[in-house]
Design a protein around this motif. Structure first.
Motif, PDB file in Angstrom:
ATOM      1  N   SER A   4       0.826  -1.217   0.000  1.00 13.62           N
ATOM      2  CA  SER A   4       0.000   0.000   0.000  1.00 13.62           C
ATOM      3  C   SER A   4       0.856   1.261   0.000  1.00 13.62           C
ATOM      4  N   VAL A  53       1.481   2.764   2.621  1.00 12.78           N
ATOM      5  CA  VAL A  53       0.996   3.528   3.783  1.00 12.78           C
ATOM      6  C   VAL A  53       1.661   2.975   5.046  1.00 12.78           C
ATOM      7  N   VAL A 113       2.173   2.984   9.068  1.00 15.29           N
ATOM      8  CA  VAL A 113       1.399   3.333  10.255  1.00 15.29           C
ATOM      9  C   VAL A 113       2.157   2.843  11.486  1.00 15.29           C
ATOM     10  N   ASN A 115       2.390  -1.455  11.100  1.00 16.62           N
ATOM     11  CA  ASN A 115       1.701  -2.363  10.181  1.00 16.62           C
ATOM     12  C   ASN A 115       2.719  -3.235   9.459  1.00 16.62           C
ATOM     13  N   GLU A 134       2.629  -5.706   6.286  1.00 14.62           N
ATOM     14  CA  GLU A 134       1.847  -6.226   5.158  1.00 14.62           C
ATOM     15  C   GLU A 134       2.436  -7.533   4.636  1.00 14.62           C
ATOM     16  N   CYS A 146      -2.452  -4.731  10.928  1.00 13.64           N
ATOM     17  CA  CYS A 146      -2.442  -3.292  11.196  1.00 13.64           C
ATOM     18  C   CYS A 146      -1.521  -2.954  12.371  1.00 13.64           C
ATOM     19  N   ALA A 147      -1.106  -1.703  12.410  1.00 16.04           N
ATOM     20  CA  ALA A 147      -0.241  -1.241  13.498  1.00 16.04           C
ATOM     21  C   ALA A 147      -0.909  -1.406  14.861  1.00 16.04           C
ATOM     22  N   GLU A 148      -2.213  -1.137  14.923  1.00 18.68           N
ATOM     23  CA  GLU A 148      -2.924  -1.254  16.202  1.00 18.68           C
ATOM     24  C   GLU A 148      -2.901  -2.687  16.702  1.00 18.68           C
ATOM     25  N   ILE A 159      -5.217   9.737  10.924  1.00 17.87           N
ATOM     26  CA  ILE A 159      -5.613   8.376  10.556  1.00 17.87           C
ATOM     27  C   ILE A 159      -6.443   7.816  11.707  1.00 17.87           C
ATOM     28  N   TRP A 160      -7.434   7.007  11.365  1.00 18.93           N
ATOM     29  CA  TRP A 160      -8.302   6.376  12.368  1.00 18.93           C
ATOM     30  C   TRP A 160      -8.331   4.883  12.146  1.00 18.93           C
ATOM     31  N   PRO A 161      -8.494   4.098  13.202  1.00 22.63           N
ATOM     32  CA  PRO A 161      -8.421   2.643  13.068  1.00 22.63           C
ATOM     33  C   PRO A 161      -9.507   2.086  12.154  1.00 22.63           C
ATOM     34  N   CYS A 162      -9.167   1.002  11.438  1.00 21.18           N
ATOM     35  CA  CYS A 162     -10.170   0.298  10.640  1.00 21.18           C
ATOM     36  C   CYS A 162     -11.197  -0.338  11.582  1.00 21.18           C
TER      37      CYS A 162
HETATM   38  N1  THU Z   1      -3.461   0.512   8.557  1.00 27.84           N
HETATM   39  C1  THU Z   1      -3.079   0.435   9.867  1.00 27.84           C
HETATM   40  O1  THU Z   1      -2.080  -0.213  10.211  1.00 27.84           O
HETATM   41  N2  THU Z   1      -3.803   1.097  10.781  1.00 27.84           N
HETATM   42  C2  THU Z   1      -4.864   1.914  10.494  1.00 27.84           C
HETATM   43  O2  THU Z   1      -5.385   2.564  11.396  1.00 27.84           O
HETATM   44  C3  THU Z   1      -5.394   1.973   9.124  1.00 27.84           C
HETATM   45  C4  THU Z   1      -4.631   1.235   8.109  1.00 27.84           C
HETATM   46  C5  THU Z   1      -2.635  -0.139   7.555  1.00 27.84           C
HETATM   47  C6  THU Z   1      -3.181  -1.382   6.917  1.00 27.84           C
HETATM   48  C7  THU Z   1      -2.381  -1.417   5.634  1.00 27.84           C
HETATM   49  O3  THU Z   1      -1.117  -2.000   5.898  1.00 27.84           O
HETATM   50  C8  THU Z   1      -2.167   0.036   5.294  1.00 27.84           C
HETATM   51  O4  THU Z   1      -2.412   0.753   6.493  1.00 27.84           O
HETATM   52  C9  THU Z   1      -3.067   0.583   4.202  1.00 27.84           C
HETATM   53  O5  THU Z   1      -4.354   0.197   4.366  1.00 27.84           O
END
Ligand code: THU
Length: 134
Positions: free
Chosen positions: A25, A27, A29, A45, A47, A56-58, A86-89
């Motif tokens: 991605s 992205v 985190v 995070n 992947e 995810c990082a959380e 950014i907010w958690p999924c």
């Molecule tokens: N991701 C997180 O680790 N935490 C969030 O709060 C939202 C998204 C990660 C998942 C994936 O590795 C990347 O961000 C893009 O979706």
């Protein structure tokens, strides 16, 4: 219990973004879950080429919390490589709820030093709990 300063944890999270494994991605985190004693448990995070296997990082940070023998979250801190907050999924909101103390806040820190926070109850209203808090 509010000994942790946003700029200090923000600096730690920003440096951890370099450890995030996000080749798919792009992205990055970083998360820290704060236990009731004020200790921070970090995660990034991670992947995977098989996309659903990414973490995810959380979720990484919660694993570190539990591995460290703790099972309560007083606060969650987040930073990412994206602009803004950014907010958690959805899945991570549920994972946070599992361990959240009453009033647990999720604090999002942007790259320009701004912050915004919401309680887990705001982010996951009417969340599912199998039991009351353990
Ligand atoms: N991701 C997180 O680790 N935490 C969030 O709060 C939202 C998204 C990660 C998942 C994936 O590795 C990347 O961000 C893009 O979706």
């Amino acid at each position: 219990m509010n000994a942790i300063s946003a700029p200090a944890v923000g600096e730690q999270l920003r440096s951890l973004l370099a450890n995030s494994h996000a080749p798919h991605s792009g992205v990055h985190v970083a998360a820290a879950v704060e236990d009731p004693a004020g200790a921070l448990h970090f995660g990034v995070n991670v992947e995977n080429s098989a996309y659903p296997e990414g973490v995810c990082a959380e979720a990484s940070a919660i694993s570190a919390l539990v591995t460290g023998g703790q099972n309560r979250i007083a606060r969650v801190w987040l930073a990412s490589s994206l602009p803004g907050f950014i907010w958690p999924c959805g899945g991570c909101r549920q994972k946070i709820l599992e361990f959240a103390q009453d009033g647990c806040e999720i604090v999002s820190l942007s790259a320009d030093g701004a912050q915004e926070s919401h309680t887990i109850e705001e982010l996951l209203p009417l969340g599912f709990r199998l039991r009351g808090r353990a």
